[in-house]
Scaffold this motif. Structure first.
Motif, mmCIF file in Angstrom:
data_model
loop_
_atom_site.group_PDB
_atom_site.id
_atom_site.type_symbol
_atom_site.label_atom_id
_atom_site.label_comp_id
_atom_site.label_asym_id
_atom_site.label_seq_id
_atom_site.Cartn_x
_atom_site.Cartn_y
_atom_site.Cartn_z
ATOM 1 N N ALA A 106 -37.301 -22.410 -52.286
ATOM 2 C CA ALA A 106 -37.374 -21.598 -53.277
ATOM 3 C C ALA A 106 -37.220 -20.670 -51.882
ATOM 4 N N LYS A 107 -37.687 -20.265 -51.174
ATOM 5 C CA LYS A 107 -37.438 -19.413 -50.009
ATOM 6 C C LYS A 107 -35.877 -18.963 -49.826
ATOM 7 N N VAL A 108 -36.095 -20.466 -49.225
ATOM 8 C CA VAL A 108 -34.020 -20.515 -48.743
ATOM 9 C C VAL A 108 -33.502 -20.309 -49.205
ATOM 10 N N LEU A 109 -33.699 -20.592 -50.593
ATOM 11 C CA LEU A 109 -32.472 -20.826 -51.441
ATOM 12 C C LEU A 109 -32.659 -19.483 -51.841
ATOM 13 N N CYS A 159 -19.415 -29.980 -51.500
ATOM 14 C CA CYS A 159 -18.815 -31.962 -52.891
ATOM 15 C C CYS A 159 -17.318 -32.246 -51.850
ATOM 16 N N LYS A 160 -17.553 -33.551 -52.772
ATOM 17 C CA LYS A 160 -15.874 -33.994 -52.668
ATOM 18 C C LYS A 160 -14.985 -33.386 -53.127
ATOM 19 N N SER A 161 -15.248 -32.329 -53.519
ATOM 20 C CA SER A 161 -13.537 -31.264 -53.945
ATOM 21 C C SER A 161 -13.717 -30.002 -54.019
ATOM 22 N N PHE A 162 -15.156 -29.539 -53.160
ATOM 23 C CA PHE A 162 -15.020 -28.106 -53.324
ATOM 24 C C PHE A 162 -16.616 -27.480 -51.809
ATOM 25 N N HIS A 163 -16.857 -26.369 -50.859
ATOM 26 C CA HIS A 163 -17.614 -26.971 -50.421
ATOM 27 C C HIS A 163 -17.732 -25.147 -50.382
ATOM 28 N N GLU A 164 -19.194 -24.975 -50.917
ATOM 29 C CA GLU A 164 -19.277 -23.483 -51.569
ATOM 30 C C GLU A 164 -20.288 -23.074 -51.070
ATOM 31 N N THR A 165 -21.401 -22.197 -51.124
ATOM 32 C CA THR A 165 -22.900 -21.394 -51.126
ATOM 33 C C THR A 165 -22.872 -20.371 -52.050
ATOM 34 N N ILE A 166 -23.670 -20.603 -53.547
ATOM 35 C CA ILE A 166 -23.822 -20.856 -54.256
ATOM 36 C C ILE A 166 -25.244 -18.966 -54.562
ATOM 37 N N ALA A 167 -25.166 -18.601 -54.646
ATOM 38 C CA ALA A 167 -25.887 -17.514 -55.234
ATOM 39 C C ALA A 167 -26.939 -17.761 -56.290
ATOM 40 N N VAL A 168 -27.948 -17.910 -56.027
ATOM 41 C CA VAL A 168 -29.272 -18.886 -56.770
ATOM 42 C C VAL A 168 -30.157 -18.072 -56.756
ATOM 43 N N HIS A 201 -33.094 -27.594 -46.793
ATOM 44 C CA HIS A 201 -33.618 -27.136 -47.934
ATOM 45 C C HIS A 201 -32.681 -26.751 -49.471
ATOM 46 N N ARG A 202 -31.475 -26.255 -48.516
ATOM 47 C CA ARG A 202 -30.173 -25.584 -49.235
ATOM 48 C C ARG A 202 -29.287 -26.463 -49.479
ATOM 49 N N THR A 203 -28.973 -28.092 -48.868
ATOM 50 C CA THR A 203 -27.636 -28.400 -48.599
ATOM 51 C C THR A 203 -27.416 -29.411 -49.818
ATOM 52 N N VAL A 204 -26.435 -29.579 -50.944
ATOM 53 C CA VAL A 204 -26.680 -31.094 -51.650
ATOM 54 C C VAL A 204 -25.821 -31.544 -50.736
ATOM 55 N N LYS A 205 -25.543 -32.654 -50.304
ATOM 56 C CA LYS A 205 -24.488 -33.006 -50.128
ATOM 57 C C LYS A 205 -23.701 -34.292 -51.065
ATOM 58 N N HIS A 206 -22.400 -34.051 -51.854
ATOM 59 C CA HIS A 206 -22.119 -34.782 -52.862
ATOM 60 C C HIS A 206 -21.243 -36.379 -52.230
ATOM 61 N N HIS A 207 -21.690 -37.099 -52.460
ATOM 62 C CA HIS A 207 -20.829 -38.173 -51.729
ATOM 63 C C HIS A 207 -20.351 -39.418 -52.782
ATOM 64 N N GLY A 208 -20.595 -38.890 -53.843
ATOM 65 C CA GLY A 208 -18.853 -39.167 -55.071
ATOM 66 C C GLY A 208 -19.549 -39.421 -55.925
ATOM 67 N N ARG A 209 -19.071 -39.609 -57.591
ATOM 68 C CA ARG A 209 -19.098 -39.666 -59.055
ATOM 69 C C ARG A 209 -20.150 -38.133 -59.067
ATOM 70 N N GLY A 210 -20.391 -38.334 -60.420
ATOM 71 C CA GLY A 210 -21.043 -36.877 -61.305
ATOM 72 C C GLY A 210 -21.053 -36.624 -62.475
#
Length: 317
Positions: free
Chosen positions: A46-49, A58-67, A143-152
């Motif tokens: 929670a702190k890091v996010l 992700c497969k189609s983009f690479h972004e950092t989202i403020a959450v 703690h803060r990176t989602v690595k997307h390998h496919g589908r969704g």
């Protein structure tokens, strides 16, 4: 409901309970399109996010989202939609903790593995609870990176009979995700679709966990392909007794699709074991073993992989 944005009138406040790879991927997709999403997470995450945002590789983009993220369950008091993505072994305890906090209007969507979570949660809360069959290959890096390998994509539905209110809620959920770039459809046969995904979990998760090996590598071994086939045969025998009829050709096809569309993915079981965490194995192959005992059906292949994962769990400090 508005013709343009029907979901905006239903699901204004969205919470993700269980900020792992699945929760962060789907919650992140909604946050990326400016929906009001809050992640309920452990203190470190929670702190890091909050401080650095959610990185979506992700497969189609690479972004950092403020959450937004929090450790406090009390903030669920204004929830419109709860994305439930805790581990199956935590479902009953977690739902009991939020039962007195969730407003009656809140809709719950289970993004979890296994086929028992809806029944477990429904015994604790009276809120509408729907199932989502999740097909996404993703993992968390730190703690803060989602690595997307496919589908969704998501298939959603009510395992019980759908009424007009259910249909409205489900259509709202579909519109919400579709508007965020997540393929989502309502299925009238959600129980069968849940069992098809459950088959994949039972075929791949334990083996990937035991070997710490991605799906694409698993199926290069003839011995592992044979093991998957035997696990599948036992699974189908149990499924039929649960009034879910899946043909062997269907099972082979869906297993094969996972190995080709999620080549580099390791299972959530593998990820849990690598992090020294308990797994969901009792709700995957272990559930098939339990049903086998109930029906008097031998399940030695499911028993074997279940036992091996339990052995690895026993080494967790």
């Amino acid at each position: 409901m508005s013709e343009v944005e029907p979901w905006s009138l239903i699901y204004k406040k969205i919470y993700v309970l269980g900020a792992g790879a699945v929760g962060c991927y789907f919650g992140g997709m909604l946050a990326r399109t400016h929906h009001d999403v809050t992640f309920i997470a452990r203190p470190e995450r929670a702190k890091v996010l909050n401080e650095a945002g959610l990185e979506m590789d992700c497969k189609s983009f690479h972004e950092t989202i403020a959450v937004k993220a929090s450790t406090e369950l009390s903030i669920l008091s204004d929830a419109d939609l709860l994305l439930l993505s805790v581990k199956s072994l935590d479902t009953e305890r977690t739902i009991a903790q939020v039962q007195s906090i969730l407003p009656s209007k809140a809709v719950i969507l289970s993004l979890q593995n296994g086929v028992a979570n809806i029944d477990v949660a429904s015994k604790v809360v009276a809120n509408p609870i729907y199932a989502a069959v999740v097909y996404v290959a993703a993992g968390m890096i730190a703690h803060r990176t989602v690595k997307h390998h496919g589908r969704g994509e998501l298939l959603i539905g009510n395992p019980s009979q759908v009424n007009d209110q259910d249909d409205q809620y489900l259509q709202g959920i579909c519109a919400l995700f579709e508007g965020a770039g997540v393929p989502c459809s309502i299925t009238p046969q959600i129980k069968r679709d849940m069992w098809l995904k459950f088959l994949v979990n039972c075929s791949f998760n334990a083996i990937s966990g035991i070997g710490q090996i991605p799906y694409g590598e698993m199926v290069k071994s003839p011995e592992i392909v044979k093991l998957i086939e035997e696990i599948t045969k036992e699974f189908l025998a149990i499924a039929a007794l649960e009034d879910v009829n899946i043909t062997m050709s269907e099972a082979v096809a869906i297993n094969a699709s996972i190995a080709t569309t999620m080549v580099t993915q390791v299972s959530s079981t593998a990820q849990d074991l690598a992090r020294g965490k308990m797994t969901e194995i009792d709700f995957l192959n272990g559930y098939i073993v339990d049903l086998g005992k109930r029906y008097g059906i031998a399940t030695p292949f499911n028993e074997s992989v279940h036992a091996l994962v339990k052995m690895l769990e026993s080494q967790i400090k």
